[in-house]
Design a protein around this motif. Structure first.
Motif, PDB file in Angstrom:
ATOM      1  N   LEU A   1       0.823  -1.212   0.000  1.00  0.00           N
ATOM      2  CA  LEU A   1       0.000   0.000   0.000  1.00  0.00           C
ATOM      3  C   LEU A   1       0.859   1.265   0.000  1.00  0.00           C
ATOM      4  CD1 LEU A   1      -2.864  -1.047   2.450  1.00  0.00           C
ATOM      5  CD2 LEU A   1      -3.029  -0.710  -0.020  1.00  0.00           C
ATOM      6  N   ASN A   2       2.038   1.182   0.585  1.00  0.00           N
ATOM      7  CA  ASN A   2       2.940   2.339   0.585  1.00  0.00           C
ATOM      8  C   ASN A   2       3.483   2.641  -0.810  1.00  0.00           C
ATOM      9  OD1 ASN A   2       2.706   2.864   3.325  1.00  0.00           O
ATOM     10  ND2 ASN A   2       4.435   1.565   3.877  1.00  0.00           N
ATOM     11  N   LEU A   3       3.352   1.656  -1.720  1.00  0.00           N
ATOM     12  CA  LEU A   3       3.843   1.835  -3.083  1.00  0.00           C
ATOM     13  C   LEU A   3       2.737   2.234  -4.049  1.00  0.00           C
ATOM     14  CD1 LEU A   3       6.085  -1.378  -3.282  1.00  0.00           C
ATOM     15  CD2 LEU A   3       6.873   0.983  -2.990  1.00  0.00           C
ATOM     16  N   GLN A   4       1.506   2.387  -3.547  1.00  0.00           N
ATOM     17  CA  GLN A   4       0.374   2.680  -4.430  1.00  0.00           C
ATOM     18  C   GLN A   4       0.588   3.991  -5.175  1.00  0.00           C
ATOM     19  OE1 GLN A   4      -3.353   3.931  -2.287  1.00  0.00           O
ATOM     20  NE2 GLN A   4      -2.179   3.329  -0.498  1.00  0.00           N
ATOM     21  N   THR A   5       0.048   4.034  -6.390  1.00  0.00           N
ATOM     22  CA  THR A   5       0.182   5.205  -7.260  1.00  0.00           C
ATOM     23  C   THR A   5      -1.191   5.665  -7.705  1.00  0.00           C
ATOM     24  OG1 THR A   5       0.384   3.797  -9.227  1.00  0.00           O
ATOM     25  CG2 THR A   5       2.429   4.414  -8.104  1.00  0.00           C
ATOM     26  N   GLY A   6      -1.225   6.755  -8.464  1.00  0.00           N
ATOM     27  CA  GLY A   6      -2.487   7.250  -8.995  1.00  0.00           C
ATOM     28  C   GLY A   6      -2.880   8.561  -8.346  1.00  0.00           C
ATOM     29  N   GLY A   7      -3.735   9.287  -9.035  1.00  0.00           N
ATOM     30  CA  GLY A   7      -4.183  10.576  -8.523  1.00  0.00           C
ATOM     31  C   GLY A   7      -5.440  10.420  -7.710  1.00  0.00           C
ATOM     32  N   ALA A   8      -6.600  10.609  -8.387  1.00  0.00           N
ATOM     33  CA  ALA A   8      -7.884  10.550  -7.685  1.00  0.00           C
ATOM     34  C   ALA A   8      -8.165   9.147  -7.153  1.00  0.00           C
ATOM     35  CB  ALA A   8      -9.007  10.990  -8.619  1.00  0.00           C
ATOM     36  N   GLN A   9      -7.802   8.138  -7.943  1.00  0.00           N
ATOM     37  CA  GLN A   9      -8.053   6.763  -7.522  1.00  0.00           C
ATOM     38  C   GLN A   9      -6.734   6.023  -7.360  1.00  0.00           C
ATOM     39  OE1 GLN A   9     -11.330   4.914  -9.274  1.00  0.00           O
ATOM     40  NE2 GLN A   9     -10.951   2.900  -8.454  1.00  0.00           N
ATOM     41  N   GLN A  10      -6.368   5.760  -6.121  1.00  0.00           N
ATOM     42  CA  GLN A  10      -5.112   5.066  -5.838  1.00  0.00           C
ATOM     43  C   GLN A  10      -5.197   3.600  -6.266  1.00  0.00           C
ATOM     44  OE1 GLN A  10      -2.247   6.692  -4.156  1.00  0.00           O
ATOM     45  NE2 GLN A  10      -3.477   8.267  -5.136  1.00  0.00           N
ATOM     46  N   HIS A  11      -4.061   3.048  -6.651  1.00  0.00           N
ATOM     47  CA  HIS A  11      -4.044   1.630  -7.015  1.00  0.00           C
ATOM     48  C   HIS A  11      -2.659   1.040  -6.796  1.00  0.00           C
ATOM     49  CE1 HIS A  11      -2.645   3.584 -10.762  1.00  0.00           C
ATOM     50  NE2 HIS A  11      -1.954   2.466 -10.943  1.00  0.00           N
ATOM     51  N   ILE A  12      -2.624  -0.276  -6.681  1.00  0.00           N
ATOM     52  CA  ILE A  12      -1.370  -1.023  -6.578  1.00  0.00           C
ATOM     53  C   ILE A  12      -1.032  -1.553  -7.968  1.00  0.00           C
ATOM     54  CG2 ILE A  12      -0.229  -3.034  -5.553  1.00  0.00           C
ATOM     55  CD1 ILE A  12      -2.211  -2.795  -3.208  1.00  0.00           C
ATOM     56  N   ASN A  13       0.180  -1.366  -8.382  1.00  0.00           N
ATOM     57  CA  ASN A  13       0.614  -1.825  -9.700  1.00  0.00           C
ATOM     58  C   ASN A  13       0.988  -3.306  -9.645  1.00  0.00           C
ATOM     59  OD1 ASN A  13       2.704  -2.236 -11.961  1.00  0.00           O
ATOM     60  ND2 ASN A  13       1.850  -0.214 -12.431  1.00  0.00           N
ATOM     61  N   LYS A  14       0.706  -4.020 -10.727  1.00  0.00           N
ATOM     62  CA  LYS A  14       1.064  -5.449 -10.797  1.00  0.00           C
ATOM     63  C   LYS A  14       2.561  -5.654 -10.589  1.00  0.00           C
ATOM     64  CE  LYS A  14       1.227  -9.387 -13.952  1.00  0.00           C
ATOM     65  NZ  LYS A  14       0.986  -9.848 -15.341  1.00  0.00           N
ATOM     66  N   ASN A  15       3.354  -4.748 -11.120  1.00  0.00           N
ATOM     67  CA  ASN A  15       4.808  -4.871 -10.958  1.00  0.00           C
ATOM     68  C   ASN A  15       5.217  -4.778  -9.485  1.00  0.00           C
ATOM     69  OD1 ASN A  15       5.364  -5.216 -13.677  1.00  0.00           O
ATOM     70  ND2 ASN A  15       5.577  -3.010 -14.067  1.00  0.00           N
ATOM     71  N   ASN A  16       4.484  -3.938  -8.714  1.00  0.00           N
ATOM     72  CA  ASN A  16       4.778  -3.837  -7.290  1.00  0.00           C
ATOM     73  C   ASN A  16       4.577  -5.181  -6.598  1.00  0.00           C
ATOM     74  OD1 ASN A  16       3.167  -0.613  -7.257  1.00  0.00           O
ATOM     75  ND2 ASN A  16       5.346  -1.053  -7.469  1.00  0.00           N
TER      76      ASN A  16
END
Length: 410
Positions: A339-354
């Motif tokens: 969760l500390n690696l989540q990205t995105g502006g209005a809608q945060q998300h976890i990347n598959k690569n993470n």
């Protein structure tokens, strides 16, 4: 015995709305005191008491009619409409404060049981009546909530028949709740064992330790990326404009399902054509699933059925070297890092690569095998009880409308 038709006004002893928002701001919440109810407490038939906010005794006293007690019925009139539960006699607290999105009422004891009325309003007919004056403009809400609720008509049998109906349905609910408690205990046992072995390294304290990217680990153990040990699969959604892709016989879940303790039923079904013409993949049962965006971001569950998933879900598949009994708690214990690696502006998300690049501690294979032997019975029992609950709930939901309409004679 003859059933009689009453308006809710005739059955209700007392009814009141929740407080104004200005009366119960975040600033008045405390760490303990009188619990304040929210939507998560109103899931199912009886009050759920997993999590609460609190206000002081003095604040609760000042809210007067917004206090709910054992035997009261709580209804959501704003937000998640259709929620209705009763507070049982064995509730954890003697009183509660309802939120500004709820109203409460109690019944005339000589006419109706709280349990019976709540069960009735969980039938299709009852839900239709509650939602008949709902407004969908902006936040869903019931117009003139308590006024219109009083006008609803309910067909009610004599008290002895109500008691029999409640006895049948509550016995099924009690069995489901007991199974849930057993599963919560089993899950805690499995988590404690995992933490002892693979976080605290308790059984291996006498061995030499070496430094790693994740701190000291037993000599002979490894630190590697999750994606190096197992396959991480991103889901997808077949085109909604192609009717031939939907209503088939292949299970498919959306990210909302990942909020469930275990996933035993799909959200929808797709066809082979839908599977072949989209990015979704069929995940085998025992796949660990992770919601990577939206309201369920960071939720983790296990598939108990073969199923596809949408693009807001990553499936982490087990293999001979990485059993699901190890993958599932590994992801759970590392979720904060993800969760500390989540990205995105209005809608945060976890990347598959993470997820694929998540560093984990990997023990020697013989230790992993020994751990699996210790935990497989626990996870198997959890799965068995989940499917038993599914059957019990189906039986209850089949009996519910028939009992509440008098179709089944008692």
């Amino acid at each position: 015995m003859k059933w009689a038709t009453y308006t809710m006004q005739e059955l209700i002893n007392e009814i009141s709305m929740g407080p104004f928002g200005s009366d119960i701001k975040k600033s008045v919440y405390t760490n303990s005191g009188v619990p304040v109810l929210n939507g998560s407490n109103l899931q199912g038939f009886t009050l759920k008491e997993n999590t609460f906010g609190y206000v002081s005794e003095e604040k609760a006293d000042s809210l007067k009619k917004c206090n709910a007690h054992r035997g009261d019925i709580i209804v959501t009139h704003r937000g998640t409409l259709g929620q209705i539960v009763y507070i049982p006699n064995n509730s954890l607290f003697e009183r509660y404060v309802i939120s500004q999105s709820q109203f409460r009422f109690n019944l005339k004891p000589e006419l109706a049981r709280a349990e019976f009325i709540v069960y009735y309003f969980h039938t299709r007919e009852g839900q239709h009546k509650i939602l008949s004056n709902a407004s969908q403009v902006g936040v869903p809400a019931l117009a003139r909530a308590t006024t219109t609720f009083r006008q609803l008509e309910v067909k009610v049998p004599p008290l002895p028949v109500q008691d029999k109906i409640v006895g049948i349905l509550s016995a099924l609910d009690s069995k489901i709740e007991n199974n849930n408690k057993i599963n919560a205990n089993l899950e805690a046992q499995a988590e404690a064992l995992f933490k002892s072995w693979f976080v605290d390294f308790t059984p291996f304290k006498d061995q030499p330790f070496v430094d790693s990217e994740l701190g000291p680990i037993p000599q002979g153990w490894k630190v590697g990326k999750l994606g190096d040990y197992c396959e991480c699969v991103l889901g997808g959604t077949p085109s909604r404009s192609e009717s031939s892709y939907w209503n088939g016989d292949i299970a498919w879940i959306n990210s909302g399902e990942v909020n469930k303790f275990r996933i035993c039923t799909p959200s929808e079904f797709i066809t082979s054509k839908g599977l072949d013409n989209s990015s979704t993949k069929l995940l085998p049962k025992k796949t660990t699933v992770l919601a990577i965006t939206g309201a369920t971001l960071g939720q983790i569950s296990i598939l108990e059925i073969d199923s596809c998933a949408n693009q807001s879900v990553i499936g982490i598949k087990q293999n001979d070297n990485m059993p699901y009994e190890f993958i599932y708690p590994t992801v759970k214990v590392n979720i904060k890092r993800l969760l500390n690696l989540q990205t995105g502006g209005a809608q945060q998300h976890i990347n598959k690569n993470n997820v694929q690049n998540l560093f984990i501690v990997y023990p020697p294979k013989f230790i992993l095998q020994k751990y699996k032997e210790h935990t497989k019975c626990i996870y198997s029992k959890i799965s068995t009880l989940c499917f038993e609950n599914q059957r019990l709930a189906a039986l209850r939901d089949t009996l519910l409308p028939k009992l509440m309409s008098g179709e089944i004679k008692l």
